[in-house]
Write a protein that holds these residues in place. Structure first.
Motif: not given
Length: 110
Positions: A80-86, A102-107
């Motif tokens: 659940r936390s991954l949906s808003v993780a950076d 470490v993999f950055p997550i971008s919108d």
């Protein structure tokens, strides 16, 4: 250096649920002996090439974003936390060496 993950890719896995991702992996407890303290999950098989970019056969997955996965409820909370993780941060043991991937997550809208 690791690739940037798009939020769309993360949502693809999140929408399918933890069981779908676990279906892409064959895991076993590490260490195998129940008499020793649990440290993580040994990756025995990686079926999805996207997952295989980060995890290799023989890796021990110790933590995801700083959280150990010992029970299904731990997995669900991380999921659940991954949906808003950076970022997606995997702490692993590879060939006896501790590593952090470490993999950055971008919108995609940015």
């Amino acid at each position: 250096r690791w690739s940037v993950l798009s939020r769309e890719v993360i949502r693809h896995y999140l929408d399918r649920g933890p069981a779908a991702l676990l279906g892409e992996l064959d895991l076993s407890r590490y260490p195998e002996s129940r008499e020793e303290d649990f440290q993580g999950w040994t990756i025995n098989v990686v079926r999805d090439p996207c997952v295989g970019v980060a995890l290799k056969r023989g890796d021990v997955l110790k933590r995801v974003n700083g959280r150990a996965i010992r029970t299904p409820s731990h997995l669900w909370n991380i999921w659940r936390s991954l949906s808003v993780a950076d970022e997606l941060r995997l702490e692993i043991l590879r060939g006896g060496d501790e590593r952090e991937l470490v993999f950055p997550i971008s919108d995609s809208s940015k």
